[in-house]
Design a protein around this motif. Sequence first.
Motif, PDB file in Angstrom:
ATOM      1  N   LEU A 214      -4.999   5.113  14.427  1.00  0.00           N
ATOM      2  CA  LEU A 214      -3.851   4.358  14.943  1.00  0.00           C
ATOM      3  C   LEU A 214      -4.143   2.871  15.105  1.00  0.00           C
ATOM      4  N   ASP A 215      -3.983   2.145  14.008  1.00  0.00           N
ATOM      5  CA  ASP A 215      -4.253   0.706  14.005  1.00  0.00           C
ATOM      6  C   ASP A 215      -2.973  -0.048  13.684  1.00  0.00           C
ATOM      7  N   SER A 216      -2.038  -0.082  14.632  1.00  0.00           N
ATOM      8  CA  SER A 216      -0.748  -0.727  14.380  1.00  0.00           C
ATOM      9  C   SER A 216      -0.868  -2.239  14.234  1.00  0.00           C
ATOM     10  N   ASN A 217      -2.020  -2.810  14.616  1.00  0.00           N
ATOM     11  CA  ASN A 217      -2.227  -4.258  14.478  1.00  0.00           C
ATOM     12  C   ASN A 217      -3.015  -4.627  13.229  1.00  0.00           C
ATOM     13  N   MET A 218      -3.311  -3.644  12.372  1.00  0.00           N
ATOM     14  CA  MET A 218      -4.027  -3.879  11.107  1.00  0.00           C
ATOM     15  C   MET A 218      -5.345  -4.621  11.331  1.00  0.00           C
ATOM     16  N   THR A 219      -6.155  -4.083  12.210  1.00  0.00           N
ATOM     17  CA  THR A 219      -7.433  -4.705  12.560  1.00  0.00           C
ATOM     18  C   THR A 219      -8.359  -4.832  11.364  1.00  0.00           C
ATOM     19  N   PHE A 220      -8.168  -3.973  10.365  1.00  0.00           N
ATOM     20  CA  PHE A 220      -9.036  -4.022   9.186  1.00  0.00           C
ATOM     21  C   PHE A 220      -8.968  -5.362   8.471  1.00  0.00           C
ATOM     22  N   GLU A 221      -7.895  -6.119   8.685  1.00  0.00           N
ATOM     23  CA  GLU A 221      -7.795  -7.443   8.056  1.00  0.00           C
ATOM     24  C   GLU A 221      -8.953  -8.340   8.468  1.00  0.00           C
ATOM     25  N   GLY A 222      -9.452  -8.163   9.689  1.00  0.00           N
ATOM     26  CA  GLY A 222     -10.547  -8.992  10.170  1.00  0.00           C
ATOM     27  C   GLY A 222     -11.870  -8.721   9.496  1.00  0.00           C
TER      28      GLY A 222
END
Length: 256
Positions: free
Chosen positions: A188-196
């Motif tokens: 559940l990564d609704s903020n798209m943390t993987f972009e970082g």
Amino acid sequence: MKRLLLIGMGPGHPDYLTIQAIDAMKSVDVFFFLEKDGEGKDELIRIRREILERFLPERSYRVVTAPSPPREAEPGRYRDGVLDWYRRKAEIIAGLINDELADGESGAFLIWGDPTLYDGTLTIVRQILDEGLADFDYQVIPGITSLQLLAAKHRIPMNRIGEPIEVTTARRLAQTAPESIQNTFVMLDSNMTFEGLADSELTLYWGAYLGTDGEMLAAGPLKQIAGELAERARRAKADRGWLMDVYLLRKEQGGR
């Protein structure tokens, strides 16, 4: 004595229910649904109702709904906020058991995925018993998890020889050094943390709305797909009003 079942329903599609889950559903007198506020959240209730209609077409049961309390997000008080949220949910669930179940009846919650992974209902049930808010026995029925379905959809093993698997949250991923990641599942990564982590050499295996209409999948080197995928996910969240995703970040072997 009253009995409560926490039934793992798998990730959204009736086909992912186990035979044990279906058999358990046939013994239930009352199904409890906690409704969440927010655009699109009624879809989660609809899917549960469709599961009941498919597997219990001729059986008599009741459905009781109650509003799910919102979680108050305060910066720097994450754990306290979750514990307060659990307390308020415990009061609601205890009230349902006390008011809607007669002695000898069985009630149930249909838990998305598996009740033991990334779901607080089991913890709340134990809290209710510890505090004496209600008296009942309970059983946990395992379900297929979104992690298993993600791996199956991408046709990859969850584990590799001699390597660990980590299951973590987006909040903790934001504090993780990319070079320390081997096989990390993020829930559940609704903020798209993987972009970082887009400058890393990691590969991303991503899925959203698994098992439901509109299922989405993506895979590839993170530095190549992170930006476009994040925008795609944000559009989907805006269109549906909610986003339920899971992904694997993996350091590929042999430079693949």
